[in-house]
Design a protein around this motif. Structure first.
Motif, PDB file in Angstrom:
ATOM      1  N   GLN A  13       0.839  -1.196   0.000  1.00 37.03           N
ATOM      2  CA  GLN A  13       0.000   0.000   0.000  1.00 37.03           C
ATOM      3  C   GLN A  13       0.871   1.243   0.000  1.00 37.03           C
ATOM      4  OE1 GLN A  13      -3.050   0.685  -0.422  1.00 37.03           O
ATOM      5  NE2 GLN A  13      -2.946   2.849   0.062  1.00 37.03           N
ATOM      6  N   GLN A  14       0.610   2.123  -0.949  1.00 34.96           N
ATOM      7  CA  GLN A  14       1.395   3.341  -1.068  1.00 34.96           C
ATOM      8  C   GLN A  14       0.908   4.398  -0.077  1.00 34.96           C
ATOM      9  OE1 GLN A  14       4.076   3.305  -3.088  1.00 34.96           O
ATOM     10  NE2 GLN A  14       3.473   1.188  -3.442  1.00 34.96           N
ATOM     11  N   THR A  15       1.831   5.160   0.463  1.00 32.13           N
ATOM     12  CA  THR A  15       1.478   6.226   1.397  1.00 32.13           C
ATOM     13  C   THR A  15       0.686   7.303   0.665  1.00 32.13           C
ATOM     14  OG1 THR A  15       3.481   5.827   2.682  1.00 32.13           O
ATOM     15  CG2 THR A  15       2.370   7.950   2.989  1.00 32.13           C
ATOM     16  N   PRO A  16      -0.503   7.665   1.154  1.00 28.32           N
ATOM     17  CA  PRO A  16      -1.296   8.712   0.488  1.00 28.32           C
ATOM     18  C   PRO A  16      -0.515  10.015   0.374  1.00 28.32           C
ATOM     19  CG  PRO A  16      -2.636   7.528   2.073  1.00 28.32           C
ATOM     20  CD  PRO A  16      -1.231   7.063   2.286  1.00 28.32           C
ATOM     21  N   ALA A  17      -0.749  10.719  -0.726  1.00 26.24           N
ATOM     22  CA  ALA A  17      -0.032  11.963  -0.979  1.00 26.24           C
ATOM     23  C   ALA A  17      -0.478  13.059  -0.014  1.00 26.24           C
ATOM     24  CB  ALA A  17      -0.272  12.421  -2.410  1.00 26.24           C
ATOM     25  N   PRO A  18       0.418  13.951   0.369  1.00 25.18           N
ATOM     26  CA  PRO A  18       0.052  15.059   1.263  1.00 25.18           C
ATOM     27  C   PRO A  18      -0.755  16.123   0.524  1.00 25.18           C
ATOM     28  CG  PRO A  18       2.333  15.285   0.566  1.00 25.18           C
ATOM     29  CD  PRO A  18       1.863  13.957   0.039  1.00 25.18           C
ATOM     30  N   ILE A  19      -1.361  17.014   1.263  1.00 25.25           N
ATOM     31  CA  ILE A  19      -2.134  18.110   0.672  1.00 25.25           C
ATOM     32  C   ILE A  19      -1.242  18.943  -0.243  1.00 25.25           C
ATOM     33  CG2 ILE A  19      -3.385  20.251   1.215  1.00 25.25           C
ATOM     34  CD1 ILE A  19      -4.308  18.916   3.792  1.00 25.25           C
ATOM     35  N   GLN A  20      -1.793  19.400  -1.355  1.00 19.76           N
ATOM     36  CA  GLN A  20      -1.019  20.180  -2.311  1.00 19.76           C
ATOM     37  C   GLN A  20      -0.540  21.491  -1.690  1.00 19.76           C
ATOM     38  OE1 GLN A  20      -3.159  21.538  -5.786  1.00 19.76           O
ATOM     39  NE2 GLN A  20      -1.303  22.190  -6.842  1.00 19.76           N
ATOM     40  N   THR A  21       0.760  21.714  -1.766  1.00 15.85           N
ATOM     41  CA  THR A  21       1.350  22.964  -1.277  1.00 15.85           C
ATOM     42  C   THR A  21       2.043  23.732  -2.398  1.00 15.85           C
ATOM     43  OG1 THR A  21       3.370  21.773  -0.648  1.00 15.85           O
ATOM     44  CG2 THR A  21       1.673  22.067   1.051  1.00 15.85           C
ATOM     45  N   GLU A  22       2.361  23.030  -3.497  1.00 13.64           N
ATOM     46  CA  GLU A  22       3.050  23.645  -4.628  1.00 13.64           C
ATOM     47  C   GLU A  22       2.124  23.668  -5.829  1.00 13.64           C
ATOM     48  OE1 GLU A  22       7.152  22.972  -7.274  1.00 13.64           O
ATOM     49  OE2 GLU A  22       6.262  21.310  -6.164  1.00 13.64           O
ATOM     50  N   ALA A  23       2.060  24.807  -6.513  1.00 10.75           N
ATOM     51  CA  ALA A  23       1.240  24.911  -7.718  1.00 10.75           C
ATOM     52  C   ALA A  23       1.854  24.080  -8.839  1.00 10.75           C
ATOM     53  CB  ALA A  23       1.119  26.365  -8.146  1.00 10.75           C
ATOM     54  N   PHE A  24       1.006  23.639  -9.777  1.00 11.71           N
ATOM     55  CA  PHE A  24       1.456  22.865 -10.932  1.00 11.71           C
ATOM     56  C   PHE A  24       0.924  23.488 -12.212  1.00 11.71           C
ATOM     57  CE2 PHE A  24       2.198  19.560  -7.789  1.00 11.71           C
ATOM     58  CZ  PHE A  24       3.307  18.879  -8.293  1.00 11.71           C
ATOM     59  N   THR A  25       1.720  23.372 -13.267  1.00  9.25           N
ATOM     60  CA  THR A  25       1.317  23.772 -14.610  1.00  9.25           C
ATOM     61  C   THR A  25       1.590  22.609 -15.561  1.00  9.25           C
ATOM     62  OG1 THR A  25       1.769  26.129 -14.257  1.00  9.25           O
ATOM     63  CG2 THR A  25       1.770  25.344 -16.532  1.00  9.25           C
TER      64      THR A  25
END
Length: 430
Positions: free
Chosen positions: A20-32
């Motif tokens: 089981q993969q560790t769930p990703a943390p809340i987004q802190t960095e913007a993405f394009t």
């Protein structure tokens, strides 16, 4: 024997939690994401697209030639494709891990009329089955109980979470009803003829369901000194806060189910299955009943139907003017990962590719009532999307490089991908 049971439970626990993969943390960095062909999930396509998102929400969806400052980390995706996260409705994902192991099966409960049984509290966010869906772009699902006449209440989740509370997208969205069949298979072991024969109990079974609906409606209209959990759970259907998902296939069953539900005051009905829904399309349009089509890869059930009737059923219903989604009815939850390819197969039956995409994105979001935030790539909606090297509806092109849920960059690894890489390395060295 006791030691064996303890050992078996320990080994089963290892199986259910391994990889089981560790769930990703809340987004802190913007993405394009720049340069990809964006399939918006509403029938529209942007060939050379620019998508930007921050804090879990899409802030820009448009042409890459637009003069606008790029935000955060830029992903150059020229030659690739961007899609909204696919949605799998009506599945018991996270409720059953191994069908043959009863201890891992929590998809049904005892009783016939149990709308108050809530699937979400039994949902296992760390299921190996759940993580196997993400590499194909299936990022959301409706977790649905099975069995009985009224199976219980479903909820909608995103597929990268620590627990059911984290996973929750929409709680207790609807009640699931298995409508009686007017025909049943002959019980040959009791001396009955093989094949289908009329169900002599059909009228009584329909009356039982109708009475329960009528009593539930009456229960909600006045005070009661006795609390009835089952009828309490039905109230969401009468006040419009929940939907009734009716599983029915024959024309007679569909007509009886829809007219009975509407006559008792149920606001919103969704038909699941709908094998013969084409013949009653006018009734479904009149009552604004969408259809979640099941089992498109199956043989015709009647000698009067074309050999490819099941394969082209979604297109026939779309052509009839109905709101249509796909629900893979395979007994194995693992097969839910093939949902994109079921949509791609409908393209081979004459449906436009972007319309076929809507069957597992925008349309399904509307049917489930989550379209204000999911299902399409639009400014202000959740950044739940993925990038694929090729056509995501084709198993040859569906190769994900990135996937995001609510803007969180999630892992695409699973037990299966780890085994693939392990043995690929072994045999390449030989």
């Amino acid at each position: 024997m006791k030691k064996f049971n303890i050992l078996f439970s320990f080994l089963l626990g290892l199986v259910l939690t391994y990889a089981q993969q560790t769930p990703a943390p809340i987004q802190t960095e913007a993405f394009t994401i720049e340069g990809a062909t964006a399939h918006l999930g509403n029938g529209k396509v942007i060939e050379n697209s620019l998508l930007m998102f921050a804090d879990g929400k899409l802030s820009f969806v448009g042409d890459a030639r637009t003069r606008i400052a790029r935000q955060g980390k830029v992903i150059q995706a020229s030659g690739m494709h961007v899609y909204p996260g696919f949605i799998a409705p009506g599945k018991s994902l996270g409720l059953v891990e191994i069908n043959a192991v009863r201890a891992s099966d929590d998809q049904d409960e005892l009783g016939g009329m149990i709308p108050h049984v809530r699937s979400i509290i039994a949902y296992n966010a760390e299921s190996q089955v759940v993580e196997s869906l993400r590499p194909n772009g299936v990022l959301l699902s409706q977790i649905t109980p099975k069995g009985g006449r009224i199976s219980g209440t479903s909820s909608i989740v995103q597929l990268d979470a620590w627990n059911w509370e984290d996973a929750l997208v929409k709680e207790d969205d609807g009640v699931h009803l298995n409508w009686p069949n007017s025909f049943r298979r002959g019980r040959w072991w009791l001396g009955e003829p093989r094949g289908f024969q009329p169900n002599k109990q059909y009228a009584d079974q329909v009356e039982e369901v109708a009475n329960f609906m009528t009593e539930s409606a009456a229960y909600g209209k006045g005070p009661s000194s006795i609390q009835n959990p089952a009828m309490e759970a039905m109230q969401k259907l009468f006040n419009g806060s929940g939907k009734l998902y009716i599983y029915a296939d024959g024309e007679r069953e569909i007509i009886d189910a829809v007219t009975t539900a509407k006559a008792t005051g149920i606001k919103e009905v969704v038909l699941v299955g709908g094998y013969q829904a084409v013949g009653v399309a006018d009734l479904l349009k009149k009552h604004q009943v969408p259809v979640l089509v099941q089992s498109t890869h199956s043989l015709p059930r009647s000698e009067d139907h074309d050999y490819d009737y099941a394969y082209k059923l979604p297109r026939l219903l779309v052509d009839a003017g109905l709101l249509v989604g796909l629900q893979n009815a395979s007994a194995s939850n693992f097969q839910t990962r093939n949902l994109p390819f079921y949509a791609g197969q409908v393209v081979g039956q004459g449906l436009d590719k972007e319309v076929a995409l809507q069957l597992i994105s925008g349309n399904t979001a509307k049917i489930l009532g989550i379209d204000s935030n999911y299902g399409t790539l639009e400014v202000g909606k959740s950044a739940t999307l993925f990038i694929s090297k090729g056509d995501a509806l084709d198993m040859r092109g569906n190769q994900l490089t990135h996937a995001f849920i609510d803007g969180r960059l999630i892992s695409l690894e699973s037990h299966q991908t780890e085994l693939w890489k392990r043995y690929e390395g072994k045999y390449q060295r030989q």
